[in-house]
Enzyme design. Structure first.
Site, PDB file in Angstrom:
ATOM      1  N   GLN A 126     -30.608  -3.267 -44.759  1.00 38.15           N
ATOM      2  CA  GLN A 126     -30.657  -1.809 -44.856  1.00 38.15           C
ATOM      3  C   GLN A 126     -31.994  -1.285 -44.349  1.00 38.15           C
ATOM      4  OE1 GLN A 126     -30.932  -0.307 -48.866  1.00 38.15           O
ATOM      5  NE2 GLN A 126     -30.023   1.666 -48.345  1.00 38.15           N
ATOM      6  N   GLY A 127     -31.969  -0.549 -43.257  1.00 38.19           N
ATOM      7  CA  GLY A 127     -33.189  -0.008 -42.674  1.00 38.19           C
ATOM      8  C   GLY A 127     -33.330   1.484 -42.929  1.00 38.19           C
ATOM      9  N   GLU A 244     -24.184   2.689 -53.535  1.00 43.74           N
ATOM     10  CA  GLU A 244     -25.281   1.815 -53.945  1.00 43.74           C
ATOM     11  C   GLU A 244     -25.456   1.914 -55.457  1.00 43.74           C
ATOM     12  OE1 GLU A 244     -28.880   2.654 -51.778  1.00 43.74           O
ATOM     13  OE2 GLU A 244     -30.064   1.248 -52.947  1.00 43.74           O
ATOM     14  N   SER A 378     -36.399   5.774 -57.129  1.00 44.27           N
ATOM     15  CA  SER A 378     -37.219   5.357 -58.273  1.00 44.27           C
ATOM     16  C   SER A 378     -36.784   6.108 -59.536  1.00 44.27           C
ATOM     17  CB  SER A 378     -38.690   5.663 -57.995  1.00 44.27           C
ATOM     18  OG  SER A 378     -38.906   7.057 -58.081  1.00 44.27           O
ATOM     19  N   ASN A 379     -37.208   5.594 -60.687  1.00 45.93           N
ATOM     20  CA  ASN A 379     -36.837   6.259 -61.939  1.00 45.93           C
ATOM     21  C   ASN A 379     -37.412   7.672 -62.029  1.00 45.93           C
ATOM     22  OD1 ASN A 379     -35.518   3.934 -62.452  1.00 45.93           O
ATOM     23  ND2 ASN A 379     -36.434   3.560 -64.458  1.00 45.93           N
ATOM     24  N   GLU A 380     -38.548   7.887 -61.386  1.00 39.77           N
ATOM     25  CA  GLU A 380     -39.108   9.250 -61.374  1.00 39.77           C
ATOM     26  C   GLU A 380     -38.201  10.174 -60.561  1.00 39.77           C
ATOM     27  OE1 GLU A 380     -41.017   6.468 -60.714  1.00 39.77           O
ATOM     28  OE2 GLU A 380     -41.791   6.474 -62.764  1.00 39.77           O
TER      29      GLU A 380
HETATM   30  C1  LIG Z   1     -38.281  -5.086 -53.752  1.00 40.81           C
HETATM   31  C2  LIG Z   1     -37.889  -3.873 -52.967  1.00 40.81           C
HETATM   32  C3  LIG Z   1     -36.787  -3.933 -52.142  1.00 40.81           C
HETATM   33  C4  LIG Z   1     -36.434  -2.847 -51.345  1.00 40.81           C
HETATM   34  N1  LIG Z   1     -35.380  -2.960 -50.458  1.00 40.81           N
HETATM   35  C5  LIG Z   1     -35.148  -1.969 -49.558  1.00 40.81           C
HETATM   36  C6  LIG Z   1     -34.191  -2.127 -48.500  1.00 40.81           C
HETATM   37  O1  LIG Z   1     -33.533  -3.166 -48.381  1.00 40.81           O
HETATM   38  N2  LIG Z   1     -34.059  -1.137 -47.603  1.00 40.81           N
HETATM   39  C7  LIG Z   1     -34.759   0.028 -47.680  1.00 40.81           C
HETATM   40  O2  LIG Z   1     -34.563   0.890 -46.851  1.00 40.81           O
HETATM   41  N3  LIG Z   1     -35.659   0.229 -48.680  1.00 40.81           N
HETATM   42  C8  LIG Z   1     -35.881  -0.748 -49.609  1.00 40.81           C
HETATM   43  N4  LIG Z   1     -36.841  -0.575 -50.610  1.00 40.81           N
HETATM   44  C9  LIG Z   1     -37.678   0.629 -50.584  1.00 40.81           C
HETATM   45  C10 LIG Z   1     -37.494   1.532 -51.779  1.00 40.81           C
HETATM   46  O3  LIG Z   1     -36.347   2.269 -51.660  1.00 40.81           O
HETATM   47  C11 LIG Z   1     -38.777   2.398 -51.885  1.00 40.81           C
HETATM   48  O4  LIG Z   1     -39.809   1.559 -52.340  1.00 40.81           O
HETATM   49  C12 LIG Z   1     -38.606   3.567 -52.809  1.00 40.81           C
HETATM   50  O5  LIG Z   1     -37.832   4.528 -52.223  1.00 40.81           O
HETATM   51  C13 LIG Z   1     -39.954   4.195 -53.201  1.00 40.81           C
HETATM   52  O6  LIG Z   1     -40.699   4.508 -52.065  1.00 40.81           O
HETATM   53  P1  LIG Z   1     -42.221   4.072 -51.907  1.00 40.81           P
HETATM   54  O7  LIG Z   1     -42.300   2.639 -52.235  1.00 40.81           O
HETATM   55  O8  LIG Z   1     -42.695   4.520 -50.598  1.00 40.81           O
HETATM   56  O9  LIG Z   1     -42.991   4.839 -53.066  1.00 40.81           O
HETATM   57  P2  LIG Z   1     -43.420   6.434 -53.084  1.00 40.81           P
HETATM   58  O10 LIG Z   1     -42.280   7.206 -52.639  1.00 40.81           O
HETATM   59  O11 LIG Z   1     -44.692   6.521 -52.335  1.00 40.81           O
HETATM   60  O12 LIG Z   1     -43.642   6.610 -54.599  1.00 40.81           O
HETATM   61  C14 LIG Z   1     -44.809   6.211 -55.317  1.00 40.81           C
HETATM   62  C15 LIG Z   1     -44.667   6.692 -56.742  1.00 40.81           C
HETATM   63  O13 LIG Z   1     -44.554   8.111 -56.771  1.00 40.81           O
HETATM   64  C16 LIG Z   1     -43.348   8.508 -57.409  1.00 40.81           C
HETATM   65  N5  LIG Z   1     -42.859   9.732 -56.784  1.00 40.81           N
HETATM   66  C17 LIG Z   1     -42.653   9.945 -55.468  1.00 40.81           C
HETATM   67  N6  LIG Z   1     -42.233  11.198 -55.265  1.00 40.81           N
HETATM   68  C18 LIG Z   1     -42.171  11.792 -56.481  1.00 40.81           C
HETATM   69  C19 LIG Z   1     -41.791  13.091 -56.941  1.00 40.81           C
HETATM   70  N7  LIG Z   1     -41.383  14.019 -56.113  1.00 40.81           N
HETATM   71  N8  LIG Z   1     -41.840  13.327 -58.259  1.00 40.81           N
HETATM   72  C20 LIG Z   1     -42.241  12.376 -59.139  1.00 40.81           C
HETATM   73  N9  LIG Z   1     -42.611  11.139 -58.766  1.00 40.81           N
HETATM   74  C21 LIG Z   1     -42.566  10.847 -57.455  1.00 40.81           C
HETATM   75  C22 LIG Z   1     -42.439   7.324 -57.259  1.00 40.81           C
HETATM   76  O14 LIG Z   1     -41.435   7.303 -58.246  1.00 40.81           O
HETATM   77  C23 LIG Z   1     -43.412   6.169 -57.418  1.00 40.81           C
HETATM   78  O15 LIG Z   1     -43.662   5.971 -58.775  1.00 40.81           O
HETATM   79  C24 LIG Z   1     -37.184  -1.648 -51.426  1.00 40.81           C
HETATM   80  C25 LIG Z   1     -38.279  -1.589 -52.293  1.00 40.81           C
HETATM   81  C26 LIG Z   1     -38.648  -2.681 -53.060  1.00 40.81           C
HETATM   82  C27 LIG Z   1     -39.846  -2.575 -53.952  1.00 40.81           C
END
Ligand SMILES: Cc1cc2nc3c(=O)[nH]c(=O)nc-3n(C[C@H](O)[C@H](O)[C@H](O)COP(=O)(O)OP(=O)(O)OC[C@H]3O[C@@H](n4cnc5c(N)ncnc54)[C@H](O)[C@@H]3O)c2cc1C
Lengths: 393, 332
Positions: A126-127, A244, A378-380
């Site tokens: 998944q990209g 999903e 994320s849970n947030e």
């Molecule tokens: C092990 C793992 C596997 C994954 N696999 C895939 C995959 O196969 N394909 C793919 O496309 N993606 C994948 N992901 C990506 C995943 O979907 C992202 O990590 C996720 O969407 C969070 O984005 P970020 O890591 O950039 O964190 P950010 O978006 O930068 O968030 C950082 C923190 O800020 C919080 N936050 C952000 N915005 C808000 C808001 N508006 N209000 C309150 N809190 C907020 C978040 O909850 C988090 O706590 C994977 C991630 C992990 C860790």
């Protein structure tokens, strides 16, 4: 109100149990129970067994070669599989891409890709996410430019789970920078063996590399690999997310983790007695168990509402939050159950303490499962969705 | 009342910070020995020159911040215990503390027993075992010294969660010297708990600082993450807990030389408070970072693992809470 499974559902559950009893290799089940990373061959082998039984794609309708199960049947299958420590069905082809192609793909795309998913000819990843586009997914920048009968793709994806095994990736790409950012996104199927695609592993806290960075440098993708219409990808992505998020509660995983914790607490010694007899620790286990009892029913209530045609709303967000909280609490208790024994670094295949593979697994699981509350929205972000709906009233 | 560092301690802190920025890897231990850091952890009677709670706390907080993975804590505990038992000092040597037993959480004497002057059984998670000149070994109620290379002693080494190397020890009729009962060594042990707690405090502050920096710079939805109140409030809660952890460390540091019952209550309270905050920070720092917080490449990874290890060492928050609630001494 009747909370019991129907006779048909019970019969189905017995079939699933019998299948798991016959087909699941105990060595493989042990690896799953210890949360050890499976090899590609092990995952493919399990898919093959399920496919031979016609059960690989429980969520697909019969016409596409799926099992056509109801939501309750799927729930039963997932719960029984998790409790038996069967490998999980790798979601990318079956749970994510399949439903999108069935709803928005062309007949040619359906005929070509769907059987290949079932037969294991392609391994999909998944990209979606990019370094700058995580929670704010619509901010993605990986570009696809139409040139004749090809798109030329440039940019980067990240966190691509199991991308190291994949030969195909479904991507959200930017095809327009005009208008709202959601309106310039397209859904593209990319062959990862095309020149210009580079995959680089990302090592996580637990020392393993299950996620990757994927780079695209002038990658040529035939236009027939566009799903649906150009610039409509966001709609398809949102549809995919609802899929999903089925089994998002992870009741089966939590039940398996609770069983595991109880077994461990029964064996570790605390003040000369099994830890399970310690009132402080026992009450912590009980508190999570009580939460799980309620959540299983929340899950079933929501499944049955969905089965009666009610559109899923904030329920899946609620299940995601509560389900991951419960699992992470169980992981923390499992690590704590080992006390002073749980100080070694889990490094697969490395030097390790004696008789301690389950202890190492408890630490590795704690570290690895921090992801549960981060990925898949994320849970947030889930709280934001719930809060937004509540505010509207 | 004065919570400031003394002039001597401020100088010690400065020189330590200098060493920690200049030296890493193999060069660090000799540099620390040369600067007298191990000696600062011991009293004059123990062959050092300080050994106060304040010195132990400040040294290990710096170590925790820098994420140093050296067997300094077991060396300190063992050197103090050996000195107390009248053993000659072995300057510059490192020692190991063999306390935990497999399957026994924090119980002692489950997997090991003494027969006359010989020990038979197993110890686990022994940090610094490969380089140790001697081992301080616990049994059900006693403290022993075992020399490296003693008959019947076998090591099975492996990497530890906090970046150190550790080992399982197997002892088979291994000759040992009984140093006294466990409670005889309550003061060196208390210093060990203080060291682990201060070390955790260093990891806690470093993790929270990394998290705050990230929240201020990472943008999503066109805004820095800290602009989302849900996240800002979580950061505020962490800041409150950091102060709780610091005060718990100060409490133990200041009561190290007090009478056993008072010292033990502060010891237990410190391990409970710091352990709980360590767990919270490990979880929250990763969560607030999102995916990047789970990667080995990012500076948080080591801190997260060290936080788990620091809670686990020498009785975790659960274990000390239980004993505090029962009004039991720290060691028995
Ligand atoms: C092990 C793992 C596997 C994954 N696999 C895939 C995959 O196969 N394909 C793919 O496309 N993606 C994948 N992901 C990506 C995943 O979907 C992202 O990590 C996720 O969407 C969070 O984005 P970020 O890591 O950039 O964190 P950010 O978006 O930068 O968030 C950082 C923190 O800020 C919080 N936050 C952000 N915005 C808000 C808001 N508006 N209000 C309150 N809190 C907020 C978040 O909850 C988090 O706590 C994977 C991630 C992990 C860790």
């Amino acid at each position: 109100m009747d909370m019991r499974f129907s006779p048909d559902e019970l019969a189905f559950r017995d079939q699933v149990r019998a299948f798991l009893q016959d087909e699941l290799d105990p060595g493989l089940a042990r690896k799953v129970r210890l949360h050890q990373h499976l090899t590609k061959a092990e995952m493919e082998g399990w898919h093959e067994k399920l496919n031979a039984r016609g059960w690989l794609a429980g969520n697909w309708p019969l016409e596409f070669g799926g099992a056509g199960w109801s939501a309750i049947q799927r729930h039963i299958f997932e719960e029984e599989s998790a409790r038996a420590h069967a490998p999980r069905v790798v979601p990318f082809g079956i749970a994510m891409l399949g439903p999108v192609l069935q709803k928005f793909g062309s007949p040619d795309q359906q005929d070509h890709w769907l059987p290949r998913i079932l037969n294991g000819d392609d391994w999909w990843c998944q990209g979606y996410s990019e370094p700058g586009a995580g929670s704010d997914l619509a901010g993605l920048r990986c570009r696809a430019e139409r040139q004749g009968d090809h798109y030329v793709v440039n940019g980067q994806k990240t966190w691509t789970t199991l991308g190291q095994h994949a030969n195909m990736i479904f991507c959200l790409v930017r095809t327009s920078t005009e208008g709202k950012k959601q309106e310039g996104i397209s859904f593209l199927l990319i062959d990862m063996t095309t020149p210009g695609v580079t995959v680089r592993p990302i090592v996580l806290l637990d020392g393993t590399a299950e996620v990757n960075e994927v780079f695209f440098d002038d990658v040529k993708v035939p236009v027939e690999n566009l799903v649906g219409e150009e610039n409509q990808g966001w709609t398809y992505a949102k549809y995919l997310l609802t899929h999903e998020r089925t089994n998002i509660a992870g009741v089966g995983f939590a039940t398996a983790a609770l069983d595991n914790l109880r077994r461990i607490a029964g064996a570790q010694i605390h003040r000369g007695r099994p830890l399970a007899e310690d009132p402080l620790f026992a009450s912590e286990i009980a508190a999570v168990e009580i939460e799980l009892m309620a959540m299983s029913t929340t899950n079933l209530r929501m499944l049955s509402a969905a089965a009666q045609g009610q559109a899923p709303g904030i329920e899946s967000s609620m299940l995601k939050i509560k389900g991951t909280q419960i699992r992470q609490r169980l992981d923390a208790l499992t690590r704590r159950a080992y006390g002073g024994w749980a100080m070694a670094l889990p490094v697969p295949g490395n030097e390790d303490p004696e008789d301690a593979d389950e202890v190492l697994s408890a630490t590795a699981t704690w570290l690895n499962n921090r992801k549960l509350s981060i990925y898949g929205g994320s849970n947030e972000i889930q709280r934001g969705i719930i809060a937004g709906a509540l505010a509207k009233g | 009342m004065d919570f400031q560092l003394s002039d001597d301690h401020r100088m010690l802190q400065d020189s330590l910070r200098g060493i920690l920025t200049r030296h890493t890897g193999e060069a660090l231990w000799p540099a620390l020995v040369e600067a007298g850091v191990p000696a600062a952890l011991l009293t004059e009677a123990e062959g050092g020159f300080d050994g106060s709670g304040a010195a132990v706390a400040l040294i290990f907080e710096e170590m925790g911040r820098a994420g140093v993975a050296l067997p300094l804590i077991p060396t300190m505990i063992a050197a103090a215990a050996f000195a107390q038992a009248g053993q000659p000092a072995d300057e510059g040597a490192s020692h190991a503390f063999a306390d935990a037993e497999p399957g026994a959480r924090y119980d002692r004497g489950v997997a090991i027993s003494a027969d006359g002057d010989c020990l038979t059984g197993r110890k686990t998670m022994v940090a610094g075992a490969e380089d140790a000149a001697a081992f301080l070994v616990t049994t059900a109620d006693a403290m022993w010294r075992v020399e490296a290379g003693a008959a019947g002693l076998a090591l099975r080494p492996y990497p530890m969660l906090d970046g150190q190397r550790g080992a399982d020890l197997t002892l088979e009729g291994t000759p040992a010297l009984r140093l006294g009962s466990l409670t005889d060594f309550a003061v060196p042990l208390a210093r060990g708990v203080l060291a682990h707690s201060a070390y955790a405090l260093g990891c806690i502050t470093a993790s929270v600082e990394l998290t705050l920096d990230y929240l201020r710079t990472r943008k999503q939805f066109g805004q820095p993450l800290i602009a989302f109140q849900a996240l800002a409030h979580r950061a505020a809660d962490l800041a409150v807990e950091v102060e709780q952890a610091r005060s718990a460390v100060v409490n133990l540091a200041s009561h190290l030389d007090d009478e056993a019952p008072l010292r033990d209550r502060h010891l237990q309270a410190c391990k409970v408070t710091v352990g709980r905050v360590a767990r919270l920070v490990a979880e929250e720092a990763v969560q607030l970072h999102g995916g990047i917080g789970m990667t080995e490449e990012y500076a948080l990874a080591g801190h997260v693992r060290r936080l788990l290890a620091a809670d686990t060492a020498m009785g975790d928050a659960d274990w000390h809470l239980d004993r505090f609630a029962r009004g039991e001494p720290a060691w028995s």
